[in-house]
Every structure is written in C-alpha cells, then in structure tokens.
Design an enzyme around this catalytic site. Structure first.
Site, PDB file in Angstrom:
ATOM      1  N   ASN A 166       0.247   8.056  -1.492  1.00  0.00           N
ATOM      2  CA  ASN A 166      -0.837   7.403  -2.235  1.00  0.00           C
ATOM      3  C   ASN A 166      -0.245   6.476  -3.286  1.00  0.00           C
ATOM      4  O   ASN A 166       0.785   6.770  -3.911  1.00  0.00           O
ATOM      5  CB  ASN A 166      -1.817   8.415  -2.839  1.00  0.00           C
ATOM      6  CG  ASN A 166      -1.190   9.446  -3.745  1.00  0.00           C
ATOM      7  OD1 ASN A 166      -0.045   9.834  -3.557  1.00  0.00           O
ATOM      8  ND2 ASN A 166      -1.939   9.908  -4.717  1.00  0.00           N
ATOM      9  N   ILE A 167      -0.893   5.331  -3.422  1.00  0.00           N
ATOM     10  CA  ILE A 167      -0.422   4.308  -4.359  1.00  0.00           C
ATOM     11  C   ILE A 167      -1.609   3.936  -5.242  1.00  0.00           C
ATOM     12  O   ILE A 167      -2.594   3.361  -4.758  1.00  0.00           O
ATOM     13  CB  ILE A 167       0.115   3.077  -3.599  1.00  0.00           C
ATOM     14  CG1 ILE A 167       1.270   3.502  -2.668  1.00  0.00           C
ATOM     15  CG2 ILE A 167       0.588   2.007  -4.594  1.00  0.00           C
ATOM     16  CD1 ILE A 167       1.751   2.421  -1.717  1.00  0.00           C
ATOM     17  N   GLU A 168      -1.519   4.334  -6.513  1.00  0.00           N
ATOM     18  CA  GLU A 168      -2.624   4.084  -7.447  1.00  0.00           C
ATOM     19  C   GLU A 168      -2.394   2.787  -8.209  1.00  0.00           C
ATOM     20  O   GLU A 168      -1.282   2.265  -8.263  1.00  0.00           O
ATOM     21  CB  GLU A 168      -2.746   5.281  -8.409  1.00  0.00           C
ATOM     22  CG  GLU A 168      -3.077   6.556  -7.641  1.00  0.00           C
ATOM     23  CD  GLU A 168      -3.261   7.788  -8.500  1.00  0.00           C
ATOM     24  OE1 GLU A 168      -2.955   7.747  -9.711  1.00  0.00           O
ATOM     25  OE2 GLU A 168      -3.724   8.807  -7.943  1.00  0.00           O
TER      26      GLU A 168
ATOM     27  N   CYS B 192     -10.462   8.351   4.789  1.00  0.00           N
ATOM     28  CA  CYS B 192      -9.277   8.507   5.653  1.00  0.00           C
ATOM     29  C   CYS B 192      -9.659   9.125   6.994  1.00  0.00           C
ATOM     30  O   CYS B 192      -9.090   8.763   8.023  1.00  0.00           O
ATOM     31  CB  CYS B 192      -8.210   9.338   4.949  1.00  0.00           C
ATOM     32  SG  CYS B 192      -7.421   8.407   3.617  1.00  0.00           S
TER      33      CYS B 192
ATOM     34  N   CYS C 185      -5.029   5.701  -0.300  1.00  0.00           N
ATOM     35  CA  CYS C 185      -4.630   7.061   0.063  1.00  0.00           C
ATOM     36  C   CYS C 185      -3.401   7.033   0.975  1.00  0.00           C
ATOM     37  O   CYS C 185      -3.187   6.077   1.735  1.00  0.00           O
ATOM     38  CB  CYS C 185      -5.747   7.760   0.827  1.00  0.00           C
ATOM     39  SG  CYS C 185      -7.197   8.149  -0.142  1.00  0.00           S
TER      40      CYS C 185
ATOM     41  N   GLU D  98      -2.745   8.677   3.713  1.00  0.00           N
ATOM     42  CA  GLU D  98      -3.005   8.645   5.156  1.00  0.00           C
ATOM     43  C   GLU D  98      -3.217   7.208   5.632  1.00  0.00           C
ATOM     44  O   GLU D  98      -2.696   6.790   6.662  1.00  0.00           O
ATOM     45  CB  GLU D  98      -4.271   9.455   5.495  1.00  0.00           C
ATOM     46  CG  GLU D  98      -4.185  10.930   5.142  1.00  0.00           C
ATOM     47  CD  GLU D  98      -4.660  11.245   3.724  1.00  0.00           C
ATOM     48  OE1 GLU D  98      -4.424  10.441   2.800  1.00  0.00           O
ATOM     49  OE2 GLU D  98      -5.254  12.318   3.555  1.00  0.00           O
TER      50      GLU D  98
ATOM     51  N   CYS E 240      -9.613  12.896   2.831  1.00  0.00           N
ATOM     52  CA  CYS E 240     -10.921  12.441   2.324  1.00  0.00           C
ATOM     53  C   CYS E 240     -11.720  11.775   3.450  1.00  0.00           C
ATOM     54  O   CYS E 240     -11.192  11.468   4.525  1.00  0.00           O
ATOM     55  CB  CYS E 240     -10.735  11.488   1.145  1.00  0.00           C
ATOM     56  SG  CYS E 240     -10.252   9.817   1.621  1.00  0.00           S
TER      57      CYS E 240
END
Ligand code: THU
Length: 126
Positions: free
Chosen positions: A42-44, A87, A53, A55, A84
């Site tokens: 995950n890359i915020e 995804c 996300c 996935e 989620c």
C-alpha cells in the site's frame, strides 16, 4: 510454489509499504501462471484518497509488465484482514476465481476462493 513461500514474498513486499498515515502496512504477492511473483504494497498519499491498496498495486504492476494470467494471491497485514471491496472487484476482474491467502504477522493464514470473497461479481455491462 507453496502458500508459505508466497506469504513470505508478501511479507517482503510489506516492508516496502508507505503507510505513515494509517500505520497499517499491507504486502501482496501475486503469482503469475508462468511462476513469477509480482509484489505490491500500500502506498499512501498526503492527499489521503489517492492512496492505493497493496493488492491493486500488485495487479496493476503485473499487468503493466505484460502479465495477464494469475494463479494465486497472498496478502499480509498485522491482523490478517481480507481484501477491501474495491480490491475484490479488481482481483475478481483481472485474476478470476483464484485462491486468495490472507495472513497475519503471527504466521496464521486463511484461504478463500475469489468467487466466495465476491459473489455475484459485476462483469460485463450489457
Ligand atoms: N489497504 C490495503 O492495502 N488493502 C486492502 O485491502 C485494505 C486497505 C490499505 C489502504 C491504507 O493504506 C491502509 O491499508 C489502511 O486502510
């Protein structure tokens, strides 16, 4: 490849997570039908909704490298959460009814088939 090995790859991918806002690092490892493993984490973002996300990062990365046939997906989080909803749609659409393994950091995992995780998936608009 064994489930344990795929989860080990997901754990490695998790170390690359950029999740300073949630402190919830997610790693994904997607096995292609040729036996290659593609990582996602995950890359915020400071603009929170633009976060991606793990996935979807794995699947989009694999597709952009020319892969289009997938056999298994492993995901790891601290609590072993299932993917989620957003995804699930993408996994279902691009990977089909594959087994999805979701593991926690204590080493426990569950496996579910994608069609059980997303019954009655939306497919082609008519
Ligand atoms: N996240 C994932 O990477 N995969 C999921 O299936 C659910 C949530 C990420 C998004 C965000 O960076 C963090 O987990 C907390 O929601």
């Amino acid at each position: 490849m064994s489930v344990e090995s795929l989860i080990t790859h997901a754990r490695k991918a998790q170390t690359f997570s950029k999740s300073p806002y949630s402190n919830y690092a997610v790693g994904a490892a997607l096995l292609t039908s040729e036996g290659e493993v593609i990582y996602g984490c995950n890359i915020e973002s400071k603009a929170y909704p633009t976060t991606l996300c793990a996935e979807r990062v794995a699947i989009f990365s694999a597709i952009s490298q020319g892969h289009d046939d997938f056999s298994e997906l492993a995901i790891i989080t601290k609590d072993g959460a299932a993917p989620c909803g957003a995804c699930r749609q993408i996994i279902s659409e691009y990977c089909g009814n594959i087994p999805v393994h979701f593991a926690n950091e204590a080493g426990e995992s569950q496996t579910m088939m994608m069609d059980d995780l997303l019954p009655l998936a939306f497919r082609d608009p008519q």
